[in-house]
Motif scaffolding. Structure first.
Motif, mmCIF file in Angstrom:
data_model
loop_
_atom_site.group_PDB
_atom_site.id
_atom_site.type_symbol
_atom_site.label_atom_id
_atom_site.label_comp_id
_atom_site.label_asym_id
_atom_site.label_seq_id
_atom_site.Cartn_x
_atom_site.Cartn_y
_atom_site.Cartn_z
ATOM 1 N N THR A 197 -0.689 1.052 1.810
ATOM 2 C CA THR A 197 -0.315 1.851 2.972
ATOM 3 C C THR A 197 -0.180 0.924 4.173
ATOM 4 O O THR A 197 -1.114 0.191 4.509
ATOM 5 C CB THR A 197 -1.374 2.927 3.264
ATOM 6 O OG1 THR A 197 -1.577 3.712 2.078
ATOM 7 C CG2 THR A 197 -0.920 3.838 4.393
ATOM 8 N N ALA A 198 0.992 0.950 4.796
ATOM 9 C CA ALA A 198 1.272 0.076 5.924
ATOM 10 C C ALA A 198 1.963 0.860 7.029
ATOM 11 O O ALA A 198 2.564 1.905 6.778
ATOM 12 C CB ALA A 198 2.161 -1.087 5.485
ATOM 13 N N ALA A 199 1.871 0.333 8.263
ATOM 14 C CA ALA A 199 2.486 1.019 9.396
ATOM 15 C C ALA A 199 4.001 0.918 9.369
ATOM 16 O O ALA A 199 4.697 1.762 9.936
ATOM 17 C CB ALA A 199 1.953 0.439 10.700
ATOM 18 N N VAL A 232 -1.725 4.128 10.520
ATOM 19 C CA VAL A 232 -2.622 2.995 10.247
ATOM 20 C C VAL A 232 -2.504 1.934 11.341
ATOM 21 O O VAL A 232 -3.280 0.995 11.383
ATOM 22 C CB VAL A 232 -2.352 2.353 8.864
ATOM 23 C CG1 VAL A 232 -2.450 3.370 7.757
ATOM 24 C CG2 VAL A 232 -1.004 1.645 8.833
ATOM 25 N N LEU A 236 -3.062 -3.383 6.617
ATOM 26 C CA LEU A 236 -2.774 -2.748 5.334
ATOM 27 C C LEU A 236 -3.998 -2.054 4.774
ATOM 28 O O LEU A 236 -5.135 -2.448 5.051
ATOM 29 C CB LEU A 236 -2.323 -3.802 4.307
ATOM 30 C CG LEU A 236 -1.077 -4.623 4.587
ATOM 31 C CD1 LEU A 236 -0.965 -5.730 3.552
ATOM 32 C CD2 LEU A 236 0.159 -3.742 4.570
ATOM 33 N N ARG A 237 -3.733 -1.039 3.966
ATOM 34 C CA ARG A 237 -4.775 -0.432 3.139
ATOM 35 C C ARG A 237 -4.284 -0.497 1.704
ATOM 36 O O ARG A 237 -3.201 0.004 1.389
ATOM 37 C CB ARG A 237 -5.030 1.017 3.544
ATOM 38 C CG ARG A 237 -6.157 1.693 2.756
ATOM 39 C CD ARG A 237 -6.353 3.135 3.233
ATOM 40 N NE ARG A 237 -7.490 3.766 2.626
ATOM 41 C CZ ARG A 237 -7.469 4.381 1.430
ATOM 42 N NH1 ARG A 237 -6.339 4.419 0.732
ATOM 43 N NH2 ARG A 237 -8.556 4.957 0.943
ATOM 44 N N ASP A 246 -9.446 -2.131 2.786
ATOM 45 C CA ASP A 246 -8.910 -1.548 4.022
ATOM 46 C C ASP A 246 -8.886 -2.594 5.128
ATOM 47 O O ASP A 246 -9.921 -2.957 5.689
ATOM 48 C CB ASP A 246 -9.753 -0.346 4.446
ATOM 49 C CG ASP A 246 -8.999 0.557 5.434
ATOM 50 O OD1 ASP A 246 -8.089 0.035 6.104
ATOM 51 O OD2 ASP A 246 -9.323 1.750 5.508
ATOM 52 N N SER A 248 -6.677 -2.189 7.741
ATOM 53 C CA SER A 248 -5.838 -1.538 8.745
ATOM 54 C C SER A 248 -6.509 -1.550 10.116
ATOM 55 O O SER A 248 -7.743 -1.542 10.234
ATOM 56 C CB SER A 248 -5.538 -0.097 8.334
ATOM 57 O OG SER A 248 -6.731 0.661 8.309
ATOM 58 N N SER A 250 -6.365 0.909 12.227
ATOM 59 C CA SER A 250 -6.981 2.225 12.430
ATOM 60 C C SER A 250 -8.394 2.256 11.863
ATOM 61 O O SER A 250 -9.305 2.853 12.441
ATOM 62 C CB SER A 250 -6.134 3.324 11.796
ATOM 63 O OG SER A 250 -6.009 3.121 10.407
ATOM 64 N N SER A 251 -8.605 1.596 10.727
ATOM 65 C CA SER A 251 -9.929 1.548 10.119
ATOM 66 C C SER A 251 -10.899 0.764 10.997
ATOM 67 O O SER A 251 -12.050 1.167 11.205
ATOM 68 C CB SER A 251 -9.848 0.916 8.735
ATOM 69 O OG SER A 251 -11.138 0.751 8.183
#
Length: 262
Positions: A197-199, A232, A236-237, A246, A248, A250-251
């Motif tokens: 998962t990427a922005a 995110v 990356l997640r 994780d 990211s 956001s994390s």
């Protein structure tokens, strides 16, 4: 999943690898068998009963399915019911897994990527997910809907897998069904699946570097399924099976907020 089922899966997978004449028709017949067992609990229970002699269970397969299925399918089903399974549900799962693997063997398409793309379509359309997951819908109509959506977008194997699974969910969510199928396809082709998962979309060079890094870390070829999610923020997640890496923004922000609050 019990140890008996793990051993049974290993045996049935080996039998499939050694079988000849595995094609999409075999996969289709295996899906039909899994669906029939799922709808007939007494039959599934009898076939998964380890107290019954393997020969007796094999005869049930011959009596119930033999005339309607190809010799290859009948042989694979016979082998499956002669194994020891932890539960009737595990037997059905095992036959369903055989069907997914058979479809993968019969195809030269990127089945894994096609199933992943369909899972993203489902995720982006709540009404579609509700229609496919509803207990009230007619099973064959759900299959026909999937076939219509994927017509011209996916190969026969991916269409068969997706359309068959939505007709027989057995209390599982559609995306859960597709995620499991993706993992099975990847395993059949000797790969692990990483959901990234990427922005923003990764460049070809970034994807290649990440693939190489993960492949070396896990000791096997890793296939990337990339999800673009602006929430995110950056970084990356990465998820491979139960492992989550994780990285990211956001994390990290969430972690910082938690520390400040605590």
């Amino acid at each position: 999943m019990g140890s008996a089922t793990n051993q049974a899966l290993a045996e049935t997978t080996a039998a499939l690898s050694a079988a000849t004449g595995v094609d999409l028709n075999v996969a289709r017949e295996l899906f039909v068998a899994a669906r029939e067992l799922g709808q007939t609990s007494q039959l599934a229970g009898a076939l998964a009963d380890s107290a019954a002699a393997p020969a007796a269970r094999a005869k049930v397969i011959s009596d119930v399915f033999g005339a309607a299925m190809s010799p290859t399918t009948a042989t694979l089903l016979t082998n499956a019911v002669q194994q020891r399974w932890s539960s009737p549900s595990d037997l059905i799962d095992g036959i369903e897994e055989l069907a997914v693997r058979a479809a993968t063997i019969a195809s030269t398409e990127d089945v894994e990527a096609e199933l992943f793309e369909f899972s993203r379509v489902v995720a982006a359309n709540p009404e579609l997910e509700l229609a496919l997951g509803s207990r009230l819908g007619v099973a064959s109509a759900k299959g026909a809907l999937v076939e219509k959506i994927l017509d011209g977008r996916s190969g026969e194997a991916a269409v068969l897998i997706a359309a068959s699974l939505v007709q027989h969910p057995r209390e599982r969510r559609v995306r859960q069904l597709l995620s499991r199928a993706i993992r099975i396809v990847a395993d059949e082709r000797g790969r692990a699946v990483a959901t990234v998962t990427a922005a923003a979309p990764l460049s070809a060079a970034q994807a290649a570097r990440l693939t190489d890094l993960l492949s070396r870390r896990y000791g096997t070829q890793v296939s990337l399924n990339i999800v673009v999610d602006p929430t995110v923020v950056g970084g990356l997640r990465v998820q491979i099976a139960d492992d989550v890496i994780d990285m990211s923004v956001s994390s990290r922000l969430a972690d910082l907020r938690q520390r400040l609050a605590g």
